[in-house]
Write a protein that holds these residues in place. Sequence first.
Motif, PDB file in Angstrom:
ATOM      1  N   LYS A 236     -55.657  43.144 -14.356  1.00  0.00           N
ATOM      2  CA  LYS A 236     -56.411  42.203 -15.197  1.00  0.00           C
ATOM      3  C   LYS A 236     -57.514  42.904 -15.994  1.00  0.00           C
ATOM      4  CE  LYS A 236     -59.447  41.009 -11.304  1.00  0.00           C
ATOM      5  NZ  LYS A 236     -59.935  39.921 -10.427  1.00  0.00           N
ATOM      6  N   LEU A 237     -57.952  44.083 -15.512  1.00  0.00           N
ATOM      7  CA  LEU A 237     -58.974  44.844 -16.248  1.00  0.00           C
ATOM      8  C   LEU A 237     -58.296  45.652 -17.355  1.00  0.00           C
ATOM      9  CD1 LEU A 237     -62.018  45.465 -16.298  1.00  0.00           C
ATOM     10  CD2 LEU A 237     -61.556  47.443 -14.856  1.00  0.00           C
TER      11      LEU A 237
ATOM     12  N   THR B 172     -42.739  47.497 -18.746  1.00  0.00           N
ATOM     13  CA  THR B 172     -43.234  47.484 -20.129  1.00  0.00           C
ATOM     14  C   THR B 172     -42.604  46.354 -20.930  1.00  0.00           C
ATOM     15  OG1 THR B 172     -43.559  49.889 -20.044  1.00  0.00           O
ATOM     16  CG2 THR B 172     -43.502  48.871 -22.211  1.00  0.00           C
ATOM     17  N   THR B 173     -41.284  46.220 -20.837  1.00  0.00           N
ATOM     18  CA  THR B 173     -40.610  45.144 -21.588  1.00  0.00           C
ATOM     19  C   THR B 173     -41.030  43.769 -21.082  1.00  0.00           C
ATOM     20  OG1 THR B 173     -38.715  45.398 -20.081  1.00  0.00           O
ATOM     21  CG2 THR B 173     -38.601  46.522 -22.205  1.00  0.00           C
ATOM     22  N   GLU B 174     -41.282  43.671 -19.776  1.00  0.00           N
ATOM     23  CA  GLU B 174     -41.740  42.386 -19.214  1.00  0.00           C
ATOM     24  C   GLU B 174     -43.095  41.993 -19.803  1.00  0.00           C
ATOM     25  OE1 GLU B 174     -43.280  40.632 -14.912  1.00  0.00           O
ATOM     26  OE2 GLU B 174     -41.977  42.395 -14.948  1.00  0.00           O
TER      27      GLU B 174
ATOM     28  N   ASN C  56     -45.986  36.180 -23.381  1.00  0.00           N
ATOM     29  CA  ASN C  56     -46.944  35.748 -24.397  1.00  0.00           C
ATOM     30  C   ASN C  56     -48.332  35.465 -23.841  1.00  0.00           C
ATOM     31  OD1 ASN C  56     -45.101  35.870 -26.549  1.00  0.00           O
ATOM     32  ND2 ASN C  56     -44.283  33.843 -26.063  1.00  0.00           N
ATOM     33  N   SER C  57     -48.446  35.358 -22.518  1.00  0.00           N
ATOM     34  CA  SER C  57     -49.756  35.087 -21.922  1.00  0.00           C
ATOM     35  C   SER C  57     -50.602  36.348 -21.788  1.00  0.00           C
ATOM     36  CB  SER C  57     -49.579  34.445 -20.544  1.00  0.00           C
ATOM     37  OG  SER C  57     -48.957  35.354 -19.642  1.00  0.00           O
TER      38      SER C  57
ATOM     39  N   VAL D 256     -53.194  44.568 -24.978  1.00  0.00           N
ATOM     40  CA  VAL D 256     -52.393  45.175 -23.915  1.00  0.00           C
ATOM     41  C   VAL D 256     -50.929  45.247 -24.335  1.00  0.00           C
ATOM     42  CG1 VAL D 256     -51.602  44.916 -21.530  1.00  0.00           C
ATOM     43  CG2 VAL D 256     -53.985  44.417 -22.116  1.00  0.00           C
ATOM     44  N   ARG D 257     -50.432  44.209 -24.974  1.00  0.00           N
ATOM     45  CA  ARG D 257     -49.034  44.215 -25.435  1.00  0.00           C
ATOM     46  C   ARG D 257     -48.819  45.287 -26.505  1.00  0.00           C
ATOM     47  NH1 ARG D 257     -47.815  38.103 -26.941  1.00  0.00           N
ATOM     48  NH2 ARG D 257     -45.627  38.735 -26.864  1.00  0.00           N
TER      49      ARG D 257
END
Length: 1267
Positions: free
Chosen positions: A573-574, A616-618, A623-624, A629-630
Amino acid sequence: MSKGPGHISISLAGLLEKMRSTDSDHRVMALIDLNKELSRALNYIPSSSSSTSSSASRRQETTYTDDLTEKALSENVLKLLSDSNAEVKSASVSCIALMVRRPRQNVLSNIVNSLLDGVSSTDEERRDISCLALKSVVSEMPVDGQQAEVNVEGIVTRVFTLFKSDINPQLASELLQTLTDLFNRFSFVLTNSQNLQNTSIVSLTNILSTARPTIRKRAIPTISALVSTNPGLFDSALKAHIVKGLSQDAESIRVWLGVIATLARGGSVHKIGALLAEGQVGDVILAQTQNPEDTETVEAALVALEVLALRCPTEITPYIQNITERALALVKFDPNYVDLDNDDDVEMDDEDEDAEDDDDFEEDAYSDDEDDSWKIRRSAAKLLLALIGTRNELLADFYNIAAPVLVSRFNEREESVRLEVLAAFEVLLKQTTSARAAEIVSGGRNKRKRSEGMDEDYTPDDSVVSYLRASLPQLTSAILKQISSKSVPTRQQCFVLLREISKALNGGLDDSANSICAAATSAIRSVDSSTSASLAIAALSFLSAFFAYHPAKVYADHLGQLVPAIVRCLKDKLQRISFEAFSAASSLAQAARPKNNASPLPSNFNTPIRQLFDATTEIIADNSVDADVREKALETLGYLFVHEGDTFTASYSTTLPLITSRLANENTATTAVSVIGKIAESPLCKGKDFDSWLLQVLPEVVVALRRSKRSTTRIAEFSCLSSILTRVGDKLPQKTAVDIVGELQPFIESPTALQVVSLILSQQPDCRETVDAQLSPTIMALIKTASSNQHLSEALCSFFGAYVDGDQDCVTRLVPALVENLGKHSALPDATNGGTSTYTITAKLIGTAVAHSQRNAAGVLALFQKVIRSSKATEPDVYLSLLCIGEIGRITDLSTSPDLFDKVLGFFDNDSEEVRSAAAFAAGNLAVGAPKVFLPAIIKHIETVKSEATRLLLLHSLKEVILHSSSAQLELLADSLWKPLFADDVSTKEGEIGDDGIRNVKAACIGKLTTTAPGKFIPQLQELLRSSPKNRAIVAAAVRYTLIDTSSSYDEIIAPIIVEFLSLMKDSNLIVRRLSLASLNSAIQHKPHLIVDKLNTIQPLLYDETHVKKELQREVVMGPFKVIEDDGLENRKTAYETMYTLLGTCFSRIDLPTFTERVMASLSDVTEVKVLGLMLLLRLGQMSPTSVIPRLDDIVVAMKAMMKDVEVKDDTVKQDLERKEEMQRSTLRTAVPLYKISNPQQAPQFHAFVNGLLASDKWRDFKDYQV
């Protein structure tokens, strides 16, 4: 009472009634109301219409109310300072601070005197609150005004009378802080008052000599502020006290050591440097470190030495060896700890046992509260860090004498000391990395390719890196003992050291990989708090370097534990942890199989790589997840495809569309475009699904190009298009090609867009009609507006080459069209209308077209021959024809047309300078194509011609021959070309330096010829060093062109005598010195290995040319103005440019103290030098932060001047404003990165300055600026 917006609008009677109320709440509320009104009135900014008001009205605005009201308010608020309620007192202080911002003079004097009376009171409460209020008044009262001097004098005189032997230490401390603020804010008052200066310096030196220890320490910043703003006091009074104080008792010595350190940190650094250079204090300070039992004195001495090492690096040089030896002895001083030196040779077999011992030790943690020897060790470690960070020339010595001691102290029991020791070694490793990069360049080597069988003897025995390799076993053993420590900061710093070792050695941790991987896995598995988060970030950052610099086999067996832990961090989460995790994953993806390596992926990598791929693909599909990060996940996915694309063939249909979907998001479109381009280049990604996806994504990339916000370059988008088109090849559908050409129309003025169209033309010739219809008109217009942009010129040539390749016979139509495109003119355009660049680029395009259609060369040539033979041809037609004949003659042997050559030479006497220049170009290029026929004619003319103008034209022709001929051709022609180049100029008299134009042409030719036969020509140039100024200038310029040639064929010949050539930097002639500086720059850039060992001789000459020399300046009257002409400016600019090159190639051999001093000096020079100085400062700060960060406060004044806006006057022009704004941007581009690598404790003034800039609306965009 006035109700104006700049005045308070509150009922005086009601306010005074509340102030006198017996209810403390009413009194507080009254003060709060007054505070609000004062804040509103004082912060009021009048509108522009206010500027038309009368002068009387403007004078009214300087106060916040009328005279009677102000007097009544101030008296009542002052009375409330003696209130019994603490909240009332505090509110009163706040109101007084506001009231003195815009007071009447009599009211301000009354407030000051009242507060001084209170400070002198025997009532402790009144004294304390008055002292606090006085401090606020000093911070807020106006610095201008008639009464400023009176008030300052009153405060200084009254305050110093309070310093008696029984003064309360807390009161003394507050008063000294108030005086410090006063000296800083009202320095001009003290500067103009010798009496105040004498009173202040006498009082402060008395306090420093006789007061209590706590008061003495507090007086040190005060005397520093006084002397910094009045430097004359140092020589007249303080210097003697310092020398005397260092010979007194221990307490006095500590105080005066503190004074030296504080003055050196501030604006008096040059005074302290001069005192140190006189030899009066250096040995004395060192002597104070001899008795480690006196902890405070030794600590003070070490702190002073640290400051002197950072701030006075030149003056401290004679003491460096002794200081280093003493620091190394004291960093080991631990009288309560036995057996310090038995850990030098740590055996890995005992690692577990040692770890257990450490744990036992930590549980019984060191608890001797009376032992303060750790202060000495900490100060010694800091001193070593300062020495290592500023003495790059002593790196080898530091490895020999300091590294073993530092490594032995990794097990230091006091954490603060241990962290300083680790930090010192980190600086040593970073200096090694910088030195290694310079050694690679200066040694003439390419960066070695990492492989499993790399040569461990890559670096020579005397390389700094070799010293690190020799100490590596002990170093890694010591780190591994600490990496399992219970101290999180220690473990974190250990990973930092391991990362720096990997960078410095391009690996090196192979033998310790098992323990290191286990420690890294443990660190990134335990992310459960902010403390462990910082540890995980350090471990992940290390893993990125570890994977990048080590062979895959080193860590292959540990991926089963490492990768799941990395995957867990990918989803943390960080954000900082996930970012570092993706960097580590990307690094692993690249290292597992280097780019373009077709060998199968090792079997033990399949599962770990797949785990990274799935995670990585996950994340990309979720979308959340945060968009940033994405985006990082997208970059990692790109690396996975590029390096392991063949492993994921079965997943193409589901994962490649994820990348496509990112193109639709504006925030990730740029990254997606870059990733797609890299994937398209990878040979590992192939197959039907992949080829189909490329064709599907191609239009999407074009759409992304259209939507791109980066309206200026769009380099990533065009690069991606080129990669896809290259990969698709002739499979590109005609309709897609036509559509792309149509989409590129708005961008066709960009060189990269033209290159993409060239690629499309070469792959899909059927789109020529679309190109003709939609792009040709724009391209033709672009040719007419083309400037000297080299990239655009090359792109146009590429386009027309591809265009002609599709139909070679189109040249017969294309060339007339290009000529017609220029239009009909009776004369060539002057510089204000674009000059002749349009004709030059048109000639190049015609030459390119002929080169791609040789069978039509004769017909095209005939067109231009006809023009130059016509007596009716206009100047533009002749000019273009000569250029085109030169372009064609370079690639075609035209020796069968000797009359053409004679005709071209005939234009040497033309009235037009441009035509004469074009004729020289044509003659030279005709000789390139047919050297046996035309070159002898040029040489003969040079030897016989008497006109200086004609000689220059012939030299230009000769230059064309030399620059466009192959080395083999030049070897045959060298002897015949050499002599004409040294023919005497008719117009040059004895002792003159000669014409710049002729000299530059000759130097370029001589330099090129010298590289073809160095054994013959270098000695001849050497002979000319002792001849006339003209020949010395030619030699100095020619050496520069010689050294541009990067071949090593002549290295052995020139190496022994290169210093002799470069010694022209001390020539008596200014131009010769400048040309020699340029040659040095060329040598540093292209042949650093030839001069790296001679820098001790060369550097003083280089730095001498950076000084502003008054004898080279003269005053020139230009109408009503007087302008300073500086003949030395070009030399200084060339010298600073050379220093910038030196920093990148010979870092480990630079005289860093002198180098840094000259960089600082450049910021106070003229604008052209300031720009170079800012570039140097940033580069130096990145390579040697320890040298720059302590001096950031010194550059604040210079940077404030650079950031100051132009004062707009009647004669101010737009260019002045633009130049100033660019100067401001350059300043910020340097200041912001330096701001980010330092902290407010290291450079408080610099940080306050940059914070102020970044808080403004104008410059807030620079907050996120990255180099």
